[in-house]
Enzyme design. Structure first.
Site, PDB file in Angstrom:
ATOM      1  N   GLU A 280      -0.817   4.819  -6.053  1.00 11.07           N
ATOM      2  CA  GLU A 280      -0.030   3.664  -6.518  1.00 11.07           C
ATOM      3  C   GLU A 280       1.216   3.461  -5.651  1.00 11.07           C
ATOM      4  OE1 GLU A 280      -1.376   1.797  -8.346  1.00 11.07           O
ATOM      5  OE2 GLU A 280      -2.824   3.061  -9.391  1.00 11.07           O
TER       6      GLU A 280
HETATM    7  C1  LIG Z   1      -6.883  10.959  -6.391  1.00 11.33           C
HETATM    8  C2  LIG Z   1      -6.647   9.626  -5.779  1.00 11.33           C
HETATM    9  C3  LIG Z   1      -6.887   8.483  -6.523  1.00 11.33           C
HETATM   10  C4  LIG Z   1      -6.693   7.223  -5.954  1.00 11.33           C
HETATM   11  N1  LIG Z   1      -7.051   6.105  -6.661  1.00 11.33           N
HETATM   12  C5  LIG Z   1      -7.078   4.907  -6.020  1.00 11.33           C
HETATM   13  C6  LIG Z   1      -7.652   3.762  -6.646  1.00 11.33           C
HETATM   14  O1  LIG Z   1      -8.063   3.805  -7.809  1.00 11.33           O
HETATM   15  N2  LIG Z   1      -7.738   2.617  -5.920  1.00 11.33           N
HETATM   16  C7  LIG Z   1      -7.290   2.518  -4.642  1.00 11.33           C
HETATM   17  O2  LIG Z   1      -7.405   1.465  -4.046  1.00 11.33           O
HETATM   18  N3  LIG Z   1      -6.729   3.592  -4.027  1.00 11.33           N
HETATM   19  C8  LIG Z   1      -6.631   4.766  -4.680  1.00 11.33           C
HETATM   20  N4  LIG Z   1      -6.102   5.861  -4.051  1.00 11.33           N
HETATM   21  C9  LIG Z   1      -5.563   5.718  -2.708  1.00 11.33           C
HETATM   22  C10 LIG Z   1      -4.050   5.820  -2.685  1.00 11.33           C
HETATM   23  O3  LIG Z   1      -3.462   4.741  -3.346  1.00 11.33           O
HETATM   24  C11 LIG Z   1      -3.633   5.949  -1.218  1.00 11.33           C
HETATM   25  O4  LIG Z   1      -4.056   7.222  -0.767  1.00 11.33           O
HETATM   26  C12 LIG Z   1      -2.148   5.767  -1.033  1.00 11.33           C
HETATM   27  O5  LIG Z   1      -1.793   4.436  -1.284  1.00 11.33           O
HETATM   28  C13 LIG Z   1      -1.671   6.144   0.364  1.00 11.33           C
HETATM   29  O6  LIG Z   1      -2.463   5.563   1.346  1.00 11.33           O
HETATM   30  P1  LIG Z   1      -3.070   6.457   2.520  1.00 11.33           P
HETATM   31  O7  LIG Z   1      -3.708   7.644   1.890  1.00 11.33           O
HETATM   32  O8  LIG Z   1      -3.909   5.602   3.365  1.00 11.33           O
HETATM   33  O9  LIG Z   1      -1.820   6.969   3.309  1.00 11.33           O
HETATM   34  P2  LIG Z   1      -1.113   6.222   4.555  1.00 11.33           P
HETATM   35  O10 LIG Z   1      -0.948   4.798   4.217  1.00 11.33           O
HETATM   36  O11 LIG Z   1      -1.826   6.567   5.786  1.00 11.33           O
HETATM   37  O12 LIG Z   1       0.320   6.911   4.544  1.00 11.33           O
HETATM   38  C14 LIG Z   1       0.538   8.229   5.057  1.00 11.33           C
HETATM   39  C15 LIG Z   1       2.030   8.565   4.967  1.00 11.33           C
HETATM   40  O13 LIG Z   1       2.769   7.637   5.758  1.00 11.33           O
HETATM   41  C16 LIG Z   1       3.750   6.980   4.987  1.00 11.33           C
HETATM   42  N5  LIG Z   1       3.819   5.583   5.406  1.00 11.33           N
HETATM   43  C17 LIG Z   1       2.807   4.728   5.644  1.00 11.33           C
HETATM   44  N6  LIG Z   1       3.271   3.537   6.038  1.00 11.33           N
HETATM   45  C18 LIG Z   1       4.600   3.622   6.035  1.00 11.33           C
HETATM   46  C19 LIG Z   1       5.648   2.706   6.340  1.00 11.33           C
HETATM   47  N7  LIG Z   1       5.427   1.448   6.720  1.00 11.33           N
HETATM   48  N8  LIG Z   1       6.926   3.141   6.242  1.00 11.33           N
HETATM   49  C20 LIG Z   1       7.195   4.401   5.850  1.00 11.33           C
HETATM   50  N9  LIG Z   1       6.244   5.297   5.555  1.00 11.33           N
HETATM   51  C21 LIG Z   1       4.961   4.917   5.638  1.00 11.33           C
HETATM   52  C22 LIG Z   1       3.291   7.106   3.552  1.00 11.33           C
HETATM   53  O14 LIG Z   1       4.386   7.064   2.646  1.00 11.33           O
HETATM   54  C23 LIG Z   1       2.610   8.466   3.565  1.00 11.33           C
HETATM   55  O15 LIG Z   1       3.560   9.472   3.372  1.00 11.33           O
HETATM   56  C24 LIG Z   1      -6.227   7.124  -4.628  1.00 11.33           C
HETATM   57  C25 LIG Z   1      -5.946   8.276  -3.894  1.00 11.33           C
HETATM   58  C26 LIG Z   1      -6.172   9.515  -4.441  1.00 11.33           C
HETATM   59  C27 LIG Z   1      -5.929  10.727  -3.598  1.00 11.33           C
END
Ligand SMILES: Cc1cc2nc3c(=O)[nH]c(=O)nc-3n(C[C@H](O)[C@H](O)[C@H](O)COP(=O)(O)OP(=O)(O)OC[C@H]3O[C@@H](n4cnc5c(N)ncnc54)[C@H](O)[C@@H]3O)c2cc1C
Length: 607
Positions: A444
């Site tokens: 989220e």
């Molecule tokens: C158990 C679980 C349940 C989930 N449920 C859902 C779901 O129901 N539906 C759904 O759609 N998704 C879901 N997710 C996905 C989740 O919302 C994402 O993993 C999360 O939004 C982070 O995205 P990412 O993993 O691609 O990380 P990334 O976007 O790659 O980010 C990696 C790191 O970089 C930082 N970062 C990225 N961009 C920036 C920026 N511009 N400025 C500063 N920092 C930045 C982030 O804060 C993070 O620390 C789930 C994930 C898990 C693990």
């Protein structure tokens, strides 16, 4: 593991004596049925389901996890029966409109329920929890036909919902999504693509799952302005609402996760799956924000849920386990050693957990009143009032989600620490709480993203600091009443007044610097979020303490003098021992951006 007990005593204090929910409900157009008796009966019912049915499945659910076989997912033993009871009790529909089968109560009633059910078993809570956002999105953006087709079974809990945003290459930056939607001659669409990490994406609890999916139309602009929103049911739905054939959305696998193992997190493959558009073309992300905001407040509850769960286990352990003697002399001379609770450092850990759980609860209950008012302003048709409430709740949301989930994690870790080595083994359940809590700062929107949303969008761009000025004016109104009070209430009031001034100054200084340094917002945002969280929680602790002191002095309180005294003492602990952390975050937020940007990316690790 200590069996979960719903914290009804504190919940009732906060609802009735701090926030005056009975008067609040009486002022809402949909609050007539939320009489004190009805709300109390709901609390009792939710507590019973949480304590007797959901909590006993928490540890077994973690150990067993979900099973994936040939595209089908089964939940751990007992989940199906528990979900059937949840549906039979009408729990999903508490706060949804009566025209779709709900009970039409204010949104906050659902918050109280979710807090208890989520604390008892967060994994279980994920299944109905995701549906709430799906229902809200349909309510706000669905056509009449979509609403009547999908809402009744979602509101009853017979079907569940998901949010399908994330793809393997992007979670935060949804502008990069690749899933595509092809228009069909009959006005429907076919969605193709793969979504990952989809909570409740496939399971055996409900006969249908309604996926809300972000995808691109052919020729859509690149980035976030080219994303549309679609409804993709697992089972196609006939016009009369009956189930048709299986849609071509399939679960490719489920994740093996660190925590919330009984919640199925699915990879979903959409293979030209039948879909209908929701909302306007290319405005999907805007619509999805409704979904995400609801979900973010839901996730903020996870922070206090794990703090409460961990505290409930750590306290009896600290009262029973013995180690050495208290520094000021034997406290239990008849025993071989004194109980852990006599040691100041153990008290520090327990009080931190208690301060986070009860302070966080107050923040959520305060925000839940705003949410009730927002929903009623939407139906009143007074756009200015609606906009104002939306801005205020929009300011609270990243603080609640970002700060409370970080604090929940701290509280969960402290519970493990109180158990010493016995916290690190699975038998006592403490490591599960810590594992389950970990996800809350990630999904989220990560803490980093909440922080950017707060400082960049809500405080600087959106309101030029107005939202901080408004909140600090509320702080000032409270502190002014108690500035000259004796003892800790007066001291807290004076500290709060000083923090109100400081928060505004901090915001202004960052605003002035941000104009000259483009990296500053990103470099300051995490510290600014945490600073804001600590100060906001201080307000909600001062509010509780002042009320507790008044009720104790007047003798008009419904609880005991001991209860009110403990409230004031916990507030004093918060002000003396936790709030000062805000100073370090203030310094961090004011540090120039070069402190993080000057090092060359190739020099982070020199070979
Ligand atoms: C158990 C679980 C349940 C989930 N449920 C859902 C779901 O129901 N539906 C759904 O759609 N998704 C879901 N997710 C996905 C989740 O919302 C994402 O993993 C999360 O939004 C982070 O995205 P990412 O993993 O691609 O990380 P990334 O976007 O790659 O980010 C990696 C790191 O970089 C930082 N970062 C990225 N961009 C920036 C920026 N511009 N400025 C500063 N920092 C930045 C982030 O804060 C993070 O620390 C789930 C994930 C898990 C693990």
């Amino acid at each position: 593991m200590t069996p979960y007990k719903a914290p009804l005593r504190d919940m009732r204090f906060q609802m009735n004596e701090v926030f005056d929910y009975p008067a609040h409900y009486a002022s809402l157009p949909n609050g007539a049925d939320a009489t004190p008796d009805i709300v109390d009966a709901i609390l009792e019912g939710a507590a019973e389901l949480s304590e007797d049915i959901l909590a006993p499945l928490n540890m077994s659910g973690d150990r067993e996890g979900c099973h994936f076989t040939d595209g089908a997912v089964s939940t751990p033993a007992g989940f199906k029966e528990a979900y059937a009871q949840f549906v039979a009790g009408g729990w999903q529909g508490l706060s949804f409109p009566t025209e779709y089968g709900g009970q039409g109560l204010p949104a906050s009633v659902s918050v109280f329920k979710s807090e208890m059910m989520g604390t008892a078993n967060w994994s279980f809570n994920m299944y109905p929890g995701l549906s709430i956002g799906c229902i809200n999105t349909l309510l706000q953006y669905g056509t009449e036909a979509q609403k009547s087709q999908y809402l009744p079974p979602l509101v009853s809990g017979q079907w569940t919902g998901t949010m399908c945003l994330t793809e393997a290459h992007c979670g935060t930056d949804l502008g990069q999504i690749r899933a595509r939607a092809e228009p069909q001659p009959d006005g429907s669409f076919r969605v193709t693509g793969t979504k990952v990490f989809i909570s409740s994406g496939e399971h055996d609890l409900a006969e249908n799952i309604i996926h809300i999916v972000l995808a691109r139309l052919p020729g859509a602009p690149a980035g976030t302005r080219g994303i549309s929103l679609f409804i993709v049911p697992r089972m196609n739905v006939n016009a009369d609402g009956s189930l048709g054939e299986r849609n071509t959305v399939r679960c490719g696998s489920i994740e093996h996760k660190m925590g919330i193992r009984a919640s199925a997190t699915a990879v979903l493959n959409f293979e030209a799956a039948a879909a209908s558009m929701i909302g306007e073309p290319n405005k999907g992300l805007e619509a999805m924000f409704t979904f995400m905001n609801t979900a973010r407040i839901g996730t903020a509850i996870q922070g206090i849920a794990h703090a409460e769960a961990s505290f409930q286990c750590a306290l009896p352990y600290a009262l029973e386990r013995r180690s050495m003697r208290a520094l000021s002399g034997k406290k239990e001379p008849e025993q071989a050693a004194d109980a852990l609770i006599w040691h100041p450092d153990v008290r520090r850990m327990l009080l931190t957990q208690k301060a986070i759980a009860e302070g966080g609860r107050a923040m959520i209950y305060g925000a839940a009143q705003l949410a009730d008012k927002l929903f009623s302003a939407a139906s009143d048709g007074v756009p200015a009032r609606h906009e104002e409430l939306e801005d205020t709740l929009g300011f609270y949301t990243p603080i609640l989600k970002g700060f409370l989930t970080e604090m929940g994690l701290e509280a969960a870790n402290l519970g493990m620490q109180v158990f010493g080595g016995h916290g690190y083994i699975p038998e006592n359940g403490m490591e599960q709480i810590a594992r389950d809590a970990r996800i809350a700062t990630l999904y989220e929107g990560t803490t980093g993203i909440q922080a950017l949303d707060l400082l960049g969008r809500k405080v600087l761009l959106g309101s030029k600091g107005r939202c901080v000025r408004e909140f600090t004016a509320t702080m000032w109104r409270l502190s002014r009443k108690h500035l000259f009070a004796a003892g800790s209430i007066g001291k807290m009031a004076r500290t709060l007044a000083a923090r109100a001034i400081q928060w505004n100054l901090l915001t202004t200084r960052i605003m002035l610097r941000a104009g000259k340094d483009r990296e500053l917002v990103g470099s300051a945002s995490f510290d600014y979020l945490m600073y804001s969280g600590y100060v906001m929680m201080a307000y909600f602790w001062a509010l509780q303490a002042a009320r507790a002191a008044e009720l104790s002095a007047s003798g008009r309180g419904k609880d005991s003098k001991d209860f009110y005294r403990a409230k004031v003492q916990t507030a004093a602990f918060y002000f003396e021992r936790i709030l000062p952390r805000a100073d370090a975050h203030r310094v961090g937020a004011l540090a120039p951006a070069w402190t993080v940007m000057q090092i060359d990316k190739d020099h982070f690790a020199l070979k």
